[in-house]
Structures are given as structure tokens and as C-alpha cells.
Design a protein around this motif. Structure first.
Motif, PDB file in Angstrom:
ATOM      1  N   TRP A 320      41.236  42.557  44.061  1.00 54.41           N
ATOM      2  CA  TRP A 320      39.823  42.556  43.633  1.00 54.41           C
ATOM      3  C   TRP A 320      39.337  43.982  43.367  1.00 54.41           C
ATOM      4  O   TRP A 320      38.626  44.231  42.389  1.00 54.41           O
ATOM      5  CB  TRP A 320      38.968  41.900  44.724  1.00 54.41           C
ATOM      6  CG  TRP A 320      39.054  40.403  44.733  1.00 54.41           C
ATOM      7  CD1 TRP A 320      39.359  39.600  43.687  1.00 54.41           C
ATOM      8  CD2 TRP A 320      38.842  39.545  45.859  1.00 54.41           C
ATOM      9  NE1 TRP A 320      39.353  38.274  44.078  1.00 54.41           N
ATOM     10  CE2 TRP A 320      39.029  38.218  45.406  1.00 54.41           C
ATOM     11  CE3 TRP A 320      38.505  39.759  47.186  1.00 54.41           C
ATOM     12  CZ2 TRP A 320      38.892  37.113  46.252  1.00 54.41           C
ATOM     13  CZ3 TRP A 320      38.359  38.664  48.027  1.00 54.41           C
ATOM     14  CH2 TRP A 320      38.558  37.355  47.561  1.00 54.41           C
ATOM     15  N   ARG A 323      40.614  45.202  40.039  1.00 51.51           N
ATOM     16  CA  ARG A 323      39.881  44.583  38.928  1.00 51.51           C
ATOM     17  C   ARG A 323      38.504  45.224  38.763  1.00 51.51           C
ATOM     18  O   ARG A 323      38.043  45.451  37.642  1.00 51.51           O
ATOM     19  CB  ARG A 323      39.750  43.085  39.175  1.00 51.51           C
ATOM     20  CG  ARG A 323      41.075  42.351  39.087  1.00 51.51           C
ATOM     21  CD  ARG A 323      40.968  40.901  39.518  1.00 51.51           C
ATOM     22  NE  ARG A 323      40.093  40.142  38.644  1.00 51.51           N
ATOM     23  CZ  ARG A 323      39.808  38.855  38.825  1.00 51.51           C
ATOM     24  NH1 ARG A 323      40.332  38.198  39.858  1.00 51.51           N
ATOM     25  NH2 ARG A 323      38.996  38.221  37.992  1.00 51.51           N
ATOM     26  N   LEU A 331      32.804  39.927  39.548  1.00 50.29           N
ATOM     27  CA  LEU A 331      33.660  39.077  40.381  1.00 50.29           C
ATOM     28  C   LEU A 331      32.841  38.372  41.448  1.00 50.29           C
ATOM     29  O   LEU A 331      31.899  38.940  42.007  1.00 50.29           O
ATOM     30  CB  LEU A 331      34.746  39.929  41.055  1.00 50.29           C
ATOM     31  CG  LEU A 331      35.849  40.482  40.146  1.00 50.29           C
ATOM     32  CD1 LEU A 331      36.770  41.381  40.961  1.00 50.29           C
ATOM     33  CD2 LEU A 331      36.644  39.349  39.532  1.00 50.29           C
ATOM     34  N   ILE A 333      33.304  37.301  44.969  1.00 51.81           N
ATOM     35  CA  ILE A 333      34.192  37.537  46.112  1.00 51.81           C
ATOM     36  C   ILE A 333      33.687  36.716  47.290  1.00 51.81           C
ATOM     37  O   ILE A 333      32.567  36.917  47.767  1.00 51.81           O
ATOM     38  CB  ILE A 333      34.242  39.030  46.458  1.00 51.81           C
ATOM     39  CG1 ILE A 333      34.810  39.817  45.263  1.00 51.81           C
ATOM     40  CG2 ILE A 333      35.071  39.274  47.707  1.00 51.81           C
ATOM     41  CD1 ILE A 333      34.823  41.305  45.474  1.00 51.81           C
TER      42      ILE A 333
END
Length: 571
Positions: A320, A323, A331, A333
Motif C-alpha cells: 500500500w 502504491r 486507496l 485501507i
């Protein structure tokens, strides 16, 4: 060495660190427990083997005592037989009667005993009575009077056991009260091999030595077990000298058990090499290693499972982050774990959400800033138009010889050029002084020179810079709220500027009506309708810090003093 170890630890991956740390923590206690278990097992098995040897020795000793007691009981059948006692205590005058008694009682009794006990070779009575000898059954004591066993037998009431020339014998005296004080001894000859045959059968893996109290060896099976137990260099006398326990005999450690044969007044020594009774260390080590290996395999599996579960979530969090690093900021998460890694993941998600909000705020602020810059660019058109207009008015005033109008227009143009300063807030201190002078020139003309201005300026301050439009609000307050409200005397405005250590001190002092104490506190905190003292004070403190700003002191009816303290700056 220590630094190299630290560098190596820092280079390896987290998974390998976890695996190694878990493995070390597990191997140490398992190894310690394995070694402890090995020694405990070895000692326990050794004690069990020793106890087993003692039990075997006790069994053999009890069997031998029982067997000797049987022979003694057999001898008592003869010794306490009244007919036989009569034969050895009677003085026969008629040998026919003697022959009769021997045939009817003595021979019959001997034959029966020998028939029932095959290992008994023969029975003989040695007597001191005046009786003719009869074969081997009844013999004169004079034939064995010098034998040690005979002397020992007649000197004691207890039976005497011994061995000689391949046989074991029992010599037991008759009860002296029953034979008129004559010494009569029953001699029982027992076959040696048959007597010790049970011991040979029971002790094929043990060494047995039977000796009397003088240390004379009666029986030993050393020759039978030397090759089997590897005791060719061992001496029997060394065994007899041992009192039992573990001893170094013949170059090897021997376990010896000593038992007393009370019936024969003998001692039996049972011995065996310690290596024969101790457990095989190789087998114990092998079993211990197998157990340790199985435990390690199981624990390694558990370690891998736990470390993989932990590392998997760390790798997911790292993915993550990569990215996000590549610009993927939207994102979502999420995690369901509540441990430290889960907490770290949640906080990273919150941080990313906050980052997105900040980016939106910065983006919005950037748009506002661009719009403000556009408005400022548009506003620059007005000052140029103002300056050109004022220049035109000044030119027409000069042509009409209106020098006062020309002076006012020139001061106004200079004032606005300094205030606007092309949009820059930082100006030279000299420009700020010139600006306030232009402002006061205009105000004094507008008010028909109703007040005077005194300047006390230290020219050393001209080399420094400051925020623009600082002194004008202070001068304006002094005129409107001080000088103009006092009609008694002509107003005087004193403006000073000096260097004080690392600061520049500006002072605006008037001789007006003064300011009440309760209002002084509000001047720097309350917002006025125009550009007041609060704005000036906040600009100074935001730019330079809370230790700088405006300080006001006043006395009613005497005037007001306003001080401005700023740092010395050259850029």
C-alpha cells in the motif's frame, strides 16, 4: 566483531530475524531439557540396573542359604536320631549287636539320605568312642584328629562348612550331652559341581565369587564369563577386597554386591562391569535427539506459520505504501486486526485520508492564491492611473503658480508610492520615515498647521528594513484622539527613531488629552472599523515574534506615548 554482527543483523530481512530469534529462543531450552533428560534417564536406568543386580544377588544368596539350611536339617536328622546316638555312645561287648545296630539303623538312614539327596557323595561319622570302624560310615576320629575342619568342629557347637579337593563338606558335632562327653562328628561330603550348579545356571551374565571369612575362595565362575564380559585382566582377590559398590578393578569400573551367607559363614560377591549394566548412552542420545528433532520440526512449523502471518500483513502494508508513493492516493485501507500491525495499518489509512484532505485544502488555497494574484495584477492598473493623474495635477498647479497645491499633490504621490511599494510589504526604514513625513505634510496643510511635528531620527536606522505602513496608524490615532481633542494648547507631535541594542525603537508622542486606562487595553485587542493598532501589532508579532510589537502608555491631560519595537533586519 560486535559491529560486524550488528551490520549483519541489520542487513537480513525481518522474516529471517523473527525466524532466527524464535529458533534461538526455542533451541536453548529444548537443548538444555534434552541434556538434562539424558543425564536423568542415564542415572535412573543406572540405579535401576544396580537395584536389579542387588535383587539378583539377594535371590542367589537366599537360595544358597536355603540350600545350606536344607543340608543342615538333613544332618540334624542323623545327629538327633536316638538310635544313631546310642550306637556312638555305647561300648559294645558283642560285635554281633553292633553289626545289627549298624545295619538296622545307621546304614539304612545313610542310604535313605543319599538316595534323596543325589549331590551328597557319602556320610561319615568320626567318633572318639571305642567302637570298631565300619567302612566309610563309622570311622575313628584319630584319622582326622589333625584336620583343621575337625578341630574347628569339635571346638564349636555350630556346624562347619568348607571345601576341599572338588567337594563341599559339612562337619557337624553330635550334641555332647547325649554321647557321654565323647567327640563325635558327622562329616557330609557334597559334590562340588552339583552343589554350585544352580548358581552357574542363574548367573550366566554375572560374576559370582563365594569365599569364607579368611578370604579363601570356595567358588568362582570367572573362567566362564571372562570372554563374555571382557574381564580377563581382573583378579578375584581384588573383588574380595571390595566392600561393594562401584570400584575400579582390573582397569575397568565394576559394580560389586556383597552378600553374607549366614548358614555357611561365607560371603558371596556378585559383580559385573558397569558398562554391562549401565544403559547404552548411544541409544539414549539417539532417543533424545529424535525427541528434540520432532519438537523442533513442530515448533519450526508453528514459527513459520506465525512469522508468515505477521510478515504477510507487513508486506501488504508495504505494498500500500508503494502504491501511495507512486501517486495512488485514493486507496481504501482497512484491516480487522487489533494488534500493533493492525494499529499501524489503521493509522496509515488515517494519515492517507488526512493527506488527501490537506492536498484538497492546498489545491483550493492555490486556486484562491492565483485568483488573488490576478486581482492584485488588475489592481496595479489603478495606482498607475493615480500616479499619472497626480502628475498631471502637479503640472497644471505649477503652470498656475499654485505652489501649495503642487506641494500637496507631490506629498500625496510620494505617500502612495511608499504605501503600495509595488505590492512588497518589506521596505527600507528610510522609506517608512519619508512616508510618514509626506502623510504629516498633507494632514498639516489640511488642518491649517494646527499642530507642530518634531522629528528625532537616528540616521543609522536607514540601513535597515521593516514592514511597511506601521507608523501611519499610530500617527493618525495621535492626531485624531489626542491632539485634536485638546483645545487648550497648540498640539505637538514628536516622532523619534533610535537603535536599542539589537532592536529599532520608534516612538510617537503627543501632548493630547490622554487615554483612559480601561481603553488602553482594548486598543491592541479590539478590532476597529479601519486599519487600527490591533492590525499593526498582529502584523509585527506574526512577522517577528511575540517579543516585538506596540507598547502604549498615557496620562490623562498630559498626552500619550506609543512605542514600536522591531528587530534589526537588513534583508
Amino acid at each position: 566483531m560486535k559491529n560486524m554482527l550488528y551490520r549483519w543483523i541489520n542487513r537480513i530481512r525481518l522474516k529471517q530475524k523473527l525466524f532466527l530469534s524464535y529458533l534461538i529462543v526455542i533451541i536453548i531450552p529444548i537443548t538444555v531439557l534434552g541434556i538434562y533428560n539424558y543425564w536423568q534417564s542415564k542415572q535412573l536406568l543406572g540405579v535401576q540396573a544396580e537395584q536389579s543386580l542387588e535383587r539378583s544377588a539377594d535371590t542367589i544368596a537366599q537360595n544358597m542359604n536355603f540350600k545350606l539350611e536344607q543340608y543342615r536339617n538333613t544332618a540334624n536328622i542323623i545327629l538327633y536320631n536316638s538310635a544313631i546316638q546310642k550306637i556312638v555312645s555305647t561300648t559294645y561287648l558283642d560285635y554281633v549287636n553292633l553289626r545289627w545296630d549298624l545295619d538296622q539303623y545307621l546304614y539304612q538312614q545313610f542310604k535313605m539320605i543319599v538316595a534323596l539327596n543325589k549331590e551328597i557323595v557319602h556320610l561319615t561319622i568320626y567318633t572318639e568312642a571305642d567302637i570298631p570302624e565300619s567302612g566309610t560310615a563309622l570311622v575313628s576320629a584319630t584319622r582326622v584328629a589333625n584336620e583343621a575342619w575337625y578341630k574347628q568342629a569339635v571346638g564349636h557347637s555350630a556346624p562347619v562348612w568348607g571345601w576341599d579337593s572338588g567337594h563341599v563338606y559339612l562337619a557337624s558335632p553330635f550334641p555332647s550331652l547325649m554321647v557321654n562327653g565323647k567327640n563325635n562328628v558327622l562329616y557330609m561330603n557334597i559334590d562340588y559341581d552339583q552343589f554350585f550348579a544352580p548358581i552357574s545356571q542363574l548367573t550366566s551374565d554375572l560374576g559370582i565369587i563365594v569365599a569364607d571369612t579368611a578370604g579363601e575362595i570356595i567358588y568362582s565362575n570367572q573362567g566362564q564369563i571372562d570372554d563374555r564380559l571382557g574381564m580377563a585382566d581382573m583378579k578375584e582377590q581384588d573383588i574380595i577386597k571390595s566392600d561393594g559398590g562401584t570400584s575400579l578393578i582390573g582397569g575397568q569400573r565394576m559394580l560389586v554386591v556383597k552378600n553374607a551367607i549366614s548358614q555357611g559363614n561365607w560371603f558371596m560377591y556378585t559383580y559385573v562391569p558397569v558398562s554391562q549394566v549401565s544403559p547404552d548412552a548411544g541409544n539414549i542420545i539417539k532417543a533424545t535427539l529424535i525427541v528434540i528433532g520432532l519438537c523442533l520440526l513442530l515448533l519450526i512449523g508453528i514459527i513459520l506459520l506465525l512469522s508468515n502471518t505477521m510478515i504477510k500483513r507487513i508486506h501488504l502494508l508495504l505494498t500500500w505504501m508503494k502504491r501511495v508513493e507512486q501517486g495512488e492516493l485514493n486507496l481504501q485501507i482497512k484491516t480487522t486486526s487489533t494488534d500493533e500491525i493492525g494499529d499501524l495499518t489503521v493509522r496509515f489509512g488515517n494519515m492517507l485520508h488526512r493527506l488527501n484532505n490537506l492536498i484538497q485544502e492546498v489545491y483550493a488555497n492555490t486556486i484562491v492564491q492565483k485568483e488573488a494574484e490576478l486581482r492584485a495584477l488588475q489592481a496595479q492598473i489603478s495606482p498607475h492611473f493615480l500616479y499619472n493623474t497626480l502628475s498631471f495635477i502637479n503640472w497644471r498647479a505649477l503652470r498656475s503658480d499654485e505652489h501649495e497645491i503642487s506641494h500637496v499633490v507631490t506629498s500625496l504621490s510620494k505617500f502612495y508610492r511608499t504605501v503600495l511599494n509595488k505590492g512588497d510589504q518589506i521596505i527600507a526604514v528610510k522609506d517608512e520615515i519619508d512616508n510618514i513625513k509626506s502623510y504629516l505634510d498633507i494632514v498639516r496643510m489640511m488642518k491649517d498647521n494646527s499642530f507642530d511635528v518634531i522629528y528625532e531620527i537616528d540616521e543609522r536606522i536607514y540601513s535597515y528594513r521593516m514592514i511597511n505602513f506601521i507608523l501611519q496608524p499610530l500617527v493618525e490615532n495621535a492626531i485624531q484622539h489626542g491632539i485634536e481633542k485638546d483645545d487648550s494648547d497648540k498640539g505637538i507631535l514628536r516622532i523619534t527613531a533610535s537603535l536599542e541594542q539589537d532592536t529599532i525603537l520608534f516612538t510617537v508622542e503627543d501632548n493630547g488629552v490622554g487615554i483612559p486606562e480601561e481603553i488602553i487595553g482594548e486598543l491592541l485587542t479590539a478590532q476597529s472599523s479601519g486599519y487600527g493598532l490591533k492590525n499593526v501589532n498582529e502584523r509585527i508579532q506574526l512577522k517577528f515574534g511575540s517579543e516585538y510589537g506596540i507598547e502604549i502608555s498615557s496620562q490623562i491631560g498630559k498626552g500619550t506615548v506609543m512605542k514600536v519595537v522591531i528587530p534589526r533586519i537588513t534583508r
